[in-house]
Scaffold this motif. Structure first.
Motif, PDB file in Angstrom:
ATOM      1  N   ARG A 177       0.827  -1.205   0.000  1.00 34.57           N
ATOM      2  CA  ARG A 177       0.000   0.000   0.000  1.00 34.57           C
ATOM      3  C   ARG A 177       0.867   1.263   0.000  1.00 34.57           C
ATOM      4  N   GLY A 180       1.958   1.786  -3.429  1.00 33.68           N
ATOM      5  CA  GLY A 180       0.836   2.309  -4.200  1.00 33.68           C
ATOM      6  C   GLY A 180       0.578   3.783  -3.938  1.00 33.68           C
ATOM      7  N   ARG A 181       0.678   4.189  -2.680  1.00 31.51           N
ATOM      8  CA  ARG A 181       0.447   5.602  -2.322  1.00 31.51           C
ATOM      9  C   ARG A 181       1.511   6.504  -2.937  1.00 31.51           C
ATOM     10  N   GLN A 184       0.827   6.748  -6.631  1.00 32.08           N
ATOM     11  CA  GLN A 184      -0.366   7.573  -6.834  1.00 32.08           C
ATOM     12  C   GLN A 184      -0.041   9.059  -6.661  1.00 32.08           C
ATOM     13  N   ALA A 203       0.968  -4.911 -10.651  1.00 33.69           N
ATOM     14  CA  ALA A 203      -0.460  -4.633 -10.465  1.00 33.69           C
ATOM     15  C   ALA A 203      -0.893  -4.758  -9.020  1.00 33.69           C
ATOM     16  N   PHE A 205       0.305  -3.463  -6.404  1.00 34.52           N
ATOM     17  CA  PHE A 205       0.397  -2.219  -5.635  1.00 34.52           C
ATOM     18  C   PHE A 205      -0.892  -1.403  -5.761  1.00 34.52           C
ATOM     19  N   ALA A 206      -1.473  -1.377  -6.950  1.00 38.79           N
ATOM     20  CA  ALA A 206      -2.750  -0.678  -7.140  1.00 38.79           C
ATOM     21  C   ALA A 206      -3.855  -1.389  -6.397  1.00 38.79           C
ATOM     22  N   LEU A 209      -3.650  -0.614  -2.728  1.00 35.03           N
ATOM     23  CA  LEU A 209      -4.121   0.746  -2.477  1.00 35.03           C
ATOM     24  C   LEU A 209      -5.635   0.790  -2.425  1.00 35.03           C
ATOM     25  N   GLU A 210      -6.268   0.088  -3.334  1.00 32.20           N
ATOM     26  CA  GLU A 210      -7.742   0.050  -3.377  1.00 32.20           C
ATOM     27  C   GLU A 210      -8.315  -0.659  -2.147  1.00 32.20           C
TER      28      GLU A 210
END
Length: 213
Positions: A177, A180-181, A184, A203, A205-206, A209-210
């Motif tokens: 996460r 991902g952050r 982002q 993929a 990491f996204a 995050l979700e």
């Protein structure tokens, strides 16, 4: 002065950008005993933060042989100086793609020798953020590493001020996460010593995050 965004990226910066598109995590190796693990990982790029003068050639050959990009932190090469002659020696013997440094006076030396300089910025407060951005502008840095990398607001601020640079979030990044952050927020990639992150599918990491995990 021409802004980074208006200049054509150097060959090394282009190669790094392509590598990060394949896998956004960079293997940050502080203990050379973990180099083999990094070379077997999914990461396309290695940041070597500890080695010795006598090991430079062997390390450079090993990373090149694994088909990965090598960036070496000059300050942490045992037995090597911290001046222009040291950069010249490193470039000739290890043949890395890039040089990691906090010393703005060596940025131009690295560039002259065909290395892609990576400027490290340690963010302690708002003043260090402003000073770091100005230093990166002055050196025309193509690659900037932000430490610690777990502060999305700092990554966003540097991205807005240095739109053409590759921004690397480094330090204290330990979970999918957090990767991902950082991505982002505008980071081009994330450097970490966590082998679990080295081997994750990009993929994931996204997804983390979700899911907030």
């Amino acid at each position: 002065m021409m802004a980074v965004a208006e200049r054509r990226r150097s060959e090394g910066a282009q190669r790094l950008a392509e590598a990060l598109r394949e896998h956004p995590v960079i293997a940050s190796v502080r203990d050379e005993q973990r180099l083999d693990e990094a070379l077997r990982s999914r990461c396309r790029t290695v940041f070597l933060l500890s080695t010795s003068l006598g090991r430079l050639a062997e390390v450079g050959e090993a990373v090149a042989g694994a088909g990965k990009l090598l960036f070496i932190h000059l300050d942490f090469v045992g037995g090597l100086g911290r001046d222009e002659e040291a950069v010249e020696y490193l470039a000739r013997v290890a043949r890395p793609v890039g040089l990691i440094t906090t010393r703005t006076n060596l940025i131009q030396t690295a560039r002259r020798l065909g290395l892609t300089p990576l400027q490290r910025l340690f963010l302690l407060d708002s003043q260090s953020l402003a000073t770091g951005i100005e230093a990166a502008r002055s050196s025309r840095a193509e690659v900037v590493e932000v430490l610690p990398g777990i502060i999305p607001r700092a990554v966003q601020a540097i991205r807005s001020q240095l739109p053409g640079a590759l921004i690397i979030a480094g330090g204290l990044v330990r979970t999918p996460r957090e990767v991902g952050r950082a991505l982002q927020a505008g980071a081009s990639g994330v450097s970490t010593s966590s082998a679990d992150l080295w081997n994750m599918e990009p993929a994931a990491f996204a997804v983390a995050l979700e899911q907030g995990s």
